[in-house]
Write a protein that holds these residues in place. Sequence first.
Motif, PDB file in Angstrom:
ATOM      1  N   ARG A  71      -1.686   8.552   3.760  1.00 38.91           N
ATOM      2  CA  ARG A  71      -1.243   8.025   2.465  1.00 38.91           C
ATOM      3  C   ARG A  71       0.127   7.375   2.600  1.00 38.91           C
ATOM      4  NH1 ARG A  71       3.048   7.716  -1.091  1.00 38.91           N
ATOM      5  NH2 ARG A  71       2.279   7.400  -3.210  1.00 38.91           N
ATOM      6  N   GLU A  72       1.039   8.022   3.317  1.00 39.65           N
ATOM      7  CA  GLU A  72       2.391   7.480   3.470  1.00 39.65           C
ATOM      8  C   GLU A  72       2.376   6.174   4.247  1.00 39.65           C
ATOM      9  OE1 GLU A  72       5.156   8.477   1.916  1.00 39.65           O
ATOM     10  OE2 GLU A  72       3.672   9.721   0.899  1.00 39.65           O
ATOM     11  N   ASN A  75       1.071   3.491   2.002  1.00 38.31           N
ATOM     12  CA  ASN A  75       2.092   3.102   1.037  1.00 38.31           C
ATOM     13  C   ASN A  75       3.109   2.158   1.675  1.00 38.31           C
ATOM     14  OD1 ASN A  75       3.261   3.552  -1.733  1.00 38.31           O
ATOM     15  ND2 ASN A  75       5.019   4.144  -0.487  1.00 38.31           N
ATOM     16  N   ASN A 102      -3.901   8.919  -5.549  1.00 41.40           N
ATOM     17  CA  ASN A 102      -2.909   9.212  -4.522  1.00 41.40           C
ATOM     18  C   ASN A 102      -1.553   8.586  -4.852  1.00 41.40           C
ATOM     19  OD1 ASN A 102      -4.199  10.640  -2.011  1.00 41.40           O
ATOM     20  ND2 ASN A 102      -5.715   9.098  -2.626  1.00 41.40           N
ATOM     21  N   TRP A 103      -1.538   7.633  -5.787  1.00 38.24           N
ATOM     22  CA  TRP A 103      -0.296   6.950  -6.153  1.00 38.24           C
ATOM     23  C   TRP A 103       0.178   7.331  -7.554  1.00 38.24           C
ATOM     24  CZ3 TRP A 103      -3.154   5.428  -2.193  1.00 38.24           C
ATOM     25  CH2 TRP A 103      -2.496   4.975  -1.061  1.00 38.24           C
ATOM     26  N   GLU A 227      11.168   1.055  -4.929  1.00 42.03           N
ATOM     27  CA  GLU A 227      11.057   1.652  -3.600  1.00 42.03           C
ATOM     28  C   GLU A 227      11.722   0.834  -2.507  1.00 42.03           C
ATOM     29  OE1 GLU A 227       7.330   3.888  -2.671  1.00 42.03           O
ATOM     30  OE2 GLU A 227       6.532   2.742  -4.367  1.00 42.03           O
ATOM     31  N   ASP A 282       0.294  -4.108  -5.344  1.00 42.75           N
ATOM     32  CA  ASP A 282       1.531  -3.643  -5.971  1.00 42.75           C
ATOM     33  C   ASP A 282       1.780  -4.540  -7.177  1.00 42.75           C
ATOM     34  OD1 ASP A 282       4.128  -2.959  -6.692  1.00 42.75           O
ATOM     35  OD2 ASP A 282       4.799  -2.708  -4.618  1.00 42.75           O
ATOM     36  N   VAL A 306      -2.865   2.376 -11.797  1.00 43.82           N
ATOM     37  CA  VAL A 306      -1.967   3.510 -11.655  1.00 43.82           C
ATOM     38  C   VAL A 306      -0.776   3.298 -12.580  1.00 43.82           C
ATOM     39  CG1 VAL A 306      -0.562   4.877 -10.061  1.00 43.82           C
ATOM     40  CG2 VAL A 306      -2.667   3.754  -9.242  1.00 43.82           C
TER      41      VAL A 306
END
Length: 312
Positions: A71-72, A75, A102-103, A227, A282, A306
């Motif tokens: 997952r990381e 991302n 997951n997000w 982020e 995104d 999300v």
Amino acid sequence: MTVTATGPSTVLREARVPGDGLYEGRRVLRRLPEGWQERPYARFEVVPQARTIGAEIRGVDLSRPLAPALREELNRALLEWKVLFFRAQHLTSAQQRDFARNWGELETNPLLAAGSSDDVVRFDKGAGAAPTYENVWHTDVTFRERPALGAVLQLREVPPFGGDTLWADMAAAYDNLPREVRDRIDGARAVHDFIPGFARFYGPERLLPHQDLFPPVEHPVVRTHPETGRRMLFVNTSFTTHITGMDRDESDRLLRFLFQQAHVPEYQVRWRWQAGDVAFWDNRATQHYAVGDYGSRRRVAERVAVAGDRPF
């Protein structure tokens, strides 16, 4: 009629074109934020699809739960490429929702048709389908106080040709604005409203029940990615109505120029769908455009979004 020959001109005539346009020339195409440490990916293969935006991810089965390390890494790929593509996943709606979770928490959209649950939006296009139009550059749900972080879209049925989707990198769009334009919009805020985008295909009777639920909101014209810290243009044709505190004519002219930036091909990626493909983008960093060139042929997609944070 006699024509008198003259020598070559010694003064170049004026080269004048209308202002506020898009012109040819070299563009800054920087995929990563300044100071970002690029590292290889260990758990999947990344196949770039364009210079600054868009990568196909190979070697990941989205139907299975994601280990934290995977997952990381996904991302990180999302932050670096802004939209990720996965071929031939053929997820169920439940698997698609599980992947998106997951997000973060999933959001619902009462303005669009639901699929198997309220947090699955279903776009079923073809002969006799209720009209909605996504063939305009836009960022999803910027009329919310907290627009979506991202979205997971799967094509369940594709037409024999057409129906591609394009995404535009709005960090690249900001990087290439003239300095005088950046100086005008840094720190500016703009109003976003769901009415303009949805009034293109819904009548007042459909929109009125949602008017109090979604009042106009203000967001920065230039958003900072939470982020990466990257600065990004954050206005779009569907939902941005005017720049706060600016004369309406001046606001309209400036917004028209800013809206044009998503149209630059150097900032874009285009995906030709196959049934079962998944795109994960995104929503903070991009705009997208669903090409409406398939006529009455059927195109069926499901999207899970999300929930995001308040832009700053």
